[in-house]
Write an enzyme that holds these catalytic residues in place. Structure first.
Site, PDB file in Angstrom:
ATOM      1  CB  SER A  97      -0.970  -0.044   1.176  1.00 31.23           C
ATOM      2  OG  SER A  97      -1.815   1.065   1.150  1.00 31.23           O
ATOM      3  CG  ASP A 241      -2.560   4.037  -1.591  1.00 29.93           C
ATOM      4  OD1 ASP A 241      -3.280   4.011  -2.603  1.00 29.93           O
ATOM      5  OD2 ASP A 241      -2.634   3.176  -0.690  1.00 29.93           O
ATOM      6  CG  ASP A 243      -2.817  -0.568  -2.498  1.00 29.37           C
ATOM      7  OD1 ASP A 243      -2.760   0.607  -2.071  1.00 29.37           O
ATOM      8  OD2 ASP A 243      -3.465  -1.457  -1.914  1.00 29.37           O
ATOM      9  CG  ASP A 245      -6.150   0.950  -1.136  1.00 28.64           C
ATOM     10  OD1 ASP A 245      -5.244   1.821  -1.200  1.00 28.64           O
ATOM     11  OD2 ASP A 245      -6.236   0.144  -0.195  1.00 28.64           O
TER      12      ASP A 245
HETATM   13 MG    MG Z   1      -3.469   1.405  -0.179  1.00 32.45          MG
END
Ligand code: MG
Length: 461
Positions: A97, A241, A243, A245
């Site tokens: 992440s 960020d 990844d 999400d």
């Molecule tokens: Mg993330």
């Protein structure tokens, strides 16, 4: 029992904790949890070690007789969307992440697209620490992992289908998108193009060394984006960020917003757009009471939750839906799309909201009540942190208290949160008030409570 999983999957420095050997063993444990014959989709972000860890995990899954499908590079919500919509039994995402570049991690996704509950992580841990290894018949090992080239397209289409493409295209937006050199690069620029939005991309080339910036979007890491926005008079900054999400948003004045602010604005908009959704939103106790100030008068209930997106997702599913779930770190869940954080979906939704209201984001932000904010942390053991929570409850007992994760004190013109961190030995203190003096007072009050607890514990040793 020894723990492997933290608050959001397994995390560690690649080559130290995250080795191929460890990932192989964990792959077997995950395979045993899902069971022989299950169909599992595996993906990763751009991080160093991702390819190596992914191959080990896949090897472990195959050893347990799992049918593996390889999505390779994809945002976490992209993997989650495909797991659910294509009917996989589960997924594994190789990502750390927003952590610094040297980290990587592994998280496990259930068939409904949401991370598995923490109790299920304990089942996987028990397989792992027992060195679980099934012995299957030789014919069980004939399945090759199947590469899925369609997953990015599926995901982009799903996001675009949630919003009014024509309306957004007509508005002539100019957007700055910073992809943090990772997998957001594969999706968000495509979403923007499909919506007819002009954009300038920063750090939207894949690079595991993260030469552009750290994977955490913040007012500091997004400084170049802010400078560019002012130079070209853009409407919006989107910062992902590692990844993707999460999306941290900057308005047309270059102000970087906390996710509770744009979360409140988006929720009010989605409530109008989707009258069929239950009139409530879910947000962590670390979100501001701005959320209540803004949504309550609009007939929307705010459900405070413990900090952590998996908890929010699971609570929304348990309670039968919501308008949204969101966090101050920029995570936003658009429930009609999927009940997990989704940075590209949030981007499309913000644009639709601005197109629908025919306004600049800054004027919506200026409608929100203004508070002075202080966020700080003090090193403390778990016991000291719990003592601080207890003493804060006592000191502020005449106010409204929310005690589901640490303690949140809600006054008429201020709020204060004191909570033990889930990831480091610190007490987190967050406070907001209508005046600077008030917030400074509140925080210094909280600080002395923590110091008192530390002194007391020290004396009793
Ligand atoms: Mg993330």
């Amino acid at each position: 029992m020894a723990r492997l999983f933290g608050t959001d999957g397994v995390r560690g420095i690649v080559g130290e904790k995250l080795t191929p050997e460890m990932a192989l063993k964990l792959g077997r444990a995950i395979g045993a949890y899902f069971g022989k014959g299950s169909r599992i989709l595996v993906g990763r972000d751009i991080r160093s070690g991702g390819a190596m860890i992914k191959r080990s995990v896949i090897s472990g899954l195959l050893a347990e007789g799992i049918k593996v499908y390889d999505a390779d590079l994809i945002p976490t919500p992209g993997l989650q969307y495909n797991v659910k919509s294509l009917g996989f039994d589960g997924g594994v995402m190789i990502t750390a992440s927003h952590n610094p570049p040297e980290y990587n991690g592994i998280k496990v996704i259930a068939g409904d697209g949401v991370e598995i509950p923490h109790e299920d992580e304990e089942i996987i841990e028990s397989y792992y620490f027992r060195n679980h290894a099934s012995r299957l018949e030789w014919r069980s090992y004939v399945n090759d992992p199947l590469f899925r080239a369609d997953v990015i397209e599926n995901y982009v289409e799903a996001i675009v289908s949630q919003v009014d493409k024509e309306k957004i295209a007509k508005s002539g937006f100019k957007v700055i998108i910073d992809c943090a050199n990772s997998v957001g690069s594969l999706v968000t620029p495509k979403v923007l193009s499909s919506l007819g939005v002009k954009y300038v991309s920063l750090n939207c080339n894949l690079d595991p060394l993260f030469p552009g910036r750290e994977p955490e979007p913040s007012p500091i890491t997004l400084k170049p984006a802010i400078a560019l926005l002012r130079e070209i008079s853009a409407d919006l900054i989107i910062g992902h960020d590692g990844d993707a999400d999460r999306a941290i948003i900057g308005d047309d004045k270059g102000r970087i917003l906390w996710g509770d602010r744009d979360g409140a604005l988006l929720s009010a908009y989605v409530a109008e757009k989707h009258p069929e959704l239950p009139r409530r939103v879910y947000t962590g106790v670390s979100s501001s009471i701005v959320v209540e100030d803004y949504l309550r008068p609009r007939g929307i209930e705010v459900v405070w939750t413990p900090v952590g997106s998996v908890t929010i997702s699971r609570m929304i599913i348990r309670d039968g839906g919501a308008i949204s779930g969101f966090e101050e770190n920029g995570g936003y869940m658009h429930i009609p799309h999927q009940i997990v954080r989704d940075g590209a979906m949030k981007t499309a939704l913000i644009l639709e909201m601005l197109a629908e209201y025919n306004t600049k984001l800054s004027s919506l932000v200026d409608e929100l009540p203004f508070y002075y904010t202080i966020k700080t942390k003090i090193p403390a053991s778990r016991e000291e942190a719990l003592c601080a929570v207890e003493k804060t409850v006592e000191a502020f007992k005449q106010y409204r208290l929310v005690t589901i994760d640490g303690v949140k004190v809600i006054g008429d013109d201020f709020w204060l949160l004191v909570r033990p961190s889930g990831t480091e030995p610190v007490v987190r203190i967050m406070a907001e008030a209508r005046t600077k003096e008030k917030v400074e007072n509140i925080v210094s009050n909280a600080r002395s409570i923590v110091e008192e607890c530390k002194k007391r514990r020290g004396n009793s040793k």
